[in-house]
Write a protein that holds these residues in place. Sequence first.
Motif, PDB file in Angstrom:
ATOM      1  N   LEU A 105      34.617  50.037  39.227  1.00 15.45           N
ATOM      2  CA  LEU A 105      35.685  49.497  38.057  1.00 15.45           C
ATOM      3  C   LEU A 105      35.107  48.277  37.812  1.00 15.45           C
ATOM      4  N   GLY A 106      34.879  47.848  36.329  1.00 15.94           N
ATOM      5  CA  GLY A 106      34.622  46.485  36.521  1.00 15.94           C
ATOM      6  C   GLY A 106      35.668  45.692  36.099  1.00 15.94           C
ATOM      7  N   LEU A 107      35.377  44.395  36.125  1.00 12.07           N
ATOM      8  CA  LEU A 107      36.293  43.210  36.134  1.00 12.07           C
ATOM      9  C   LEU A 107      36.794  42.579  34.772  1.00 12.07           C
ATOM     10  N   ASP A 108      38.050  42.627  34.361  1.00  9.21           N
ATOM     11  CA  ASP A 108      38.515  41.942  33.181  1.00  9.21           C
ATOM     12  C   ASP A 108      39.023  40.447  33.379  1.00  9.21           C
ATOM     13  N   ILE A 109      38.517  39.515  32.836  1.00  8.78           N
ATOM     14  CA  ILE A 109      38.948  38.013  33.114  1.00  8.78           C
ATOM     15  C   ILE A 109      40.060  37.523  32.170  1.00  8.78           C
ATOM     16  N   GLU A 110      41.397  37.039  32.894  1.00  2.00           N
ATOM     17  CA  GLU A 110      42.369  36.625  32.145  1.00  2.00           C
ATOM     18  C   GLU A 110      42.223  35.205  32.197  1.00  2.00           C
ATOM     19  N   ALA A 111      42.177  34.569  30.812  1.00  3.67           N
ATOM     20  CA  ALA A 111      42.012  33.058  30.504  1.00  3.67           C
ATOM     21  C   ALA A 111      40.926  32.390  31.120  1.00  3.67           C
ATOM     22  N   ASN A 112      41.094  31.635  31.779  1.00  7.62           N
ATOM     23  CA  ASN A 112      39.845  30.888  32.363  1.00  7.62           C
ATOM     24  C   ASN A 112      39.943  30.863  34.064  1.00  7.62           C
ATOM     25  N   ASP A 113      39.501  32.020  34.530  1.00  8.81           N
ATOM     26  CA  ASP A 113      39.494  32.196  35.925  1.00  8.81           C
ATOM     27  C   ASP A 113      40.914  31.824  36.535  1.00  8.81           C
ATOM     28  N   VAL A 114      41.800  32.567  36.236  1.00 15.45           N
ATOM     29  CA  VAL A 114      43.084  32.402  36.583  1.00 15.45           C
ATOM     30  C   VAL A 114      43.518  33.159  37.920  1.00 15.45           C
ATOM     31  N   GLY A 115      43.331  34.525  37.895  1.00 12.38           N
ATOM     32  CA  GLY A 115      43.788  35.277  38.996  1.00 12.38           C
ATOM     33  C   GLY A 115      43.000  36.686  38.896  1.00 12.38           C
ATOM     34  N   TYR A 116      43.142  37.777  39.824  1.00 13.85           N
ATOM     35  CA  TYR A 116      42.327  38.716  39.647  1.00 13.85           C
ATOM     36  C   TYR A 116      43.235  39.759  39.978  1.00 13.85           C
ATOM     37  N   ILE A 117      43.087  41.145  38.931  1.00 15.65           N
ATOM     38  CA  ILE A 117      43.808  42.267  39.010  1.00 15.65           C
ATOM     39  C   ILE A 117      43.015  43.465  39.157  1.00 15.65           C
ATOM     40  N   ALA A 118      43.330  44.358  39.903  1.00 17.40           N
ATOM     41  CA  ALA A 118      42.697  45.913  39.812  1.00 17.40           C
ATOM     42  C   ALA A 118      43.874  46.767  39.298  1.00 17.40           C
ATOM     43  N   THR A 119      43.089  47.709  38.655  1.00 16.29           N
ATOM     44  CA  THR A 119      44.006  48.689  38.046  1.00 16.29           C
ATOM     45  C   THR A 119      43.667  50.056  38.896  1.00 16.29           C
ATOM     46  N   VAL A 120      44.887  50.504  39.455  1.00 20.65           N
ATOM     47  CA  VAL A 120      44.820  51.723  40.210  1.00 20.65           C
ATOM     48  C   VAL A 120      45.913  52.466  39.419  1.00 20.65           C
ATOM     49  N   GLN A 121      45.979  53.942  39.975  1.00 22.55           N
ATOM     50  CA  GLN A 121      46.779  54.979  39.442  1.00 22.55           C
ATOM     51  C   GLN A 121      47.972  55.491  40.522  1.00 22.55           C
ATOM     52  N   ILE A 122      49.052  55.308  40.257  1.00 24.23           N
ATOM     53  CA  ILE A 122      49.994  55.845  41.354  1.00 24.23           C
ATOM     54  C   ILE A 122      51.147  56.824  40.670  1.00 24.23           C
ATOM     55  N   GLY A 123      51.435  57.718  41.474  1.00 22.05           N
ATOM     56  CA  GLY A 123      52.645  58.788  41.230  1.00 22.05           C
ATOM     57  C   GLY A 123      51.921  59.998  40.620  1.00 22.05           C
TER      58      GLY A 123
END
Length: 511
Positions: A180-198
């Motif tokens: 899965l690709g990477l989305d960028i928040e603002a200017n290189d702030v932090g890194y989040i992965a999207t997963v599915q739970i439940g």
Amino acid sequence: MQLAYSFVFLLASVLVSLSPSAQAAPAKRAELITLPLKRVHQSVPNIHPAVYLQQNINRGLRRHARMTGREAPSDTELKRNIHKRLLAIEEAELKKRGHEKRYNRHGVPKQRIQPSPDLPGAKALHLKGNNGGGANQFASTPLNVSTGDVDGDGFSQIDAAAQAKGGLTPAIAPTAVNSLGLDIEANDVGYIATVQIGTPPRDFKLLMDSGSSDLWVGAEGCQSEDGGDCGNHVFLGEGSSSSFADTGRNFQVTYGSGAVQGDIVTDDLDIAGLVLNAHTFGVATLESVEFSGDSTSFDGLMGLAQSSLSNQGVLTPVEALAQAGLIKDAVTSYKISRLSDGKNDGEISFGGLDPNKFDPATLVTFPNVNKNGFWEGAFTVSVDGVDLGLAGRSAILDTGTTLIIAPPEDAIAIHSAIPGAKTDGQGSFTIPCTTSASVALTFGGRSFDIKAEDLLFTPVDPRDLDGDCISGISSGNVGGDTVWLVGDVFLKNAYFSTDVGRNTMSLAELI
């Protein structure tokens, strides 16, 4: 210029962030699984850039102490660091106004600072202020930038605009299978992965952190330490998942900034289509304000150091995937992208390395020297090709940290080799925004350059992107004179991989 905040009020506001709070069934087998990372942006109060820098250094110092098993600096010590910054700022302002004495009732100059993170080790100091005549004088006209840095010199206007705007930049299509690709928040702030739970599965955005080992999301009914709820996030519990089960055990995790506590539970975790049934992790019933605010762009955190660090006493997701036979090895690999490049091709990979992201001829593997479960390797340092002679150093490589924090003497040695660098005497440095200095870290016998633009943390004067910039390398009392905490300032410049089974790390040049 009239000073807008009282000293006492501002001191109270900037110290808020120091308050702590609180067997898988096999599915299809794959050699490599990747998932998206997104950067995180969060609001901060109107504070001076030097104070905000100290907050970020404080978070790194507390995080570093936890990583190295040393006693963390006390709240009193961290508050004293900020207090010294405030006094220095006020002294400079009063001197400019012709005063000979310090009057605490004046406080520090008002400024404009747009949303920025205050996360466990995440990137900070996204200053949207307007510095009108040095580091302590802010003008009233907001910065207006919307184009890239055309001539390639100075602080990137793309980054400056992203600081002011925030939000996500969509990722391009991933290059590897099960990715899965990477989305960028603002200017290189932090890194989040999207997963599915439940059950039914729902999307949860998780901060990816190689410097911790616990997975948690917010619980249904979660409360913030400030007395309210836990914000506009996705929560997990019996009301939303039929496969949710509470184990009756509790956990608590304290990060460099922020803390959570709650219940250890089991539920189904889907990582890029690979399902860990009844995986054990945590739901936070109480979150500190660093996590509970609406402006926090993630629903939880996934720690990816070794499970020996886990406060919950369970396997990390990558270890569980390997144990379940869903991936061959407990390997996690990171391509952390840079907004100003315009590629937006970052990803995190489980089970192997994505050959589309790095030059295999440059791949080096080296042992983890940390005994506690963090990722730490021996390295040397050079500036413009000249080795600084800093022998016996090791670096904890941490995707959850933005800055590089070095022992004071080492930080001075680096900046002494950068033309135009200056120190404020309190652990931070400025360098010309137009610097062409090449700082390189050598791991496993191979040198990896840090791009000059990554050394530029933020401009001192946001209206002068070719003036002085605050350096992305700071000094701090890290509890020893040989261990560094190395975050995204460096990691954006290399492909980074960790291997739990072999207890090794790898780095390679990006392509």
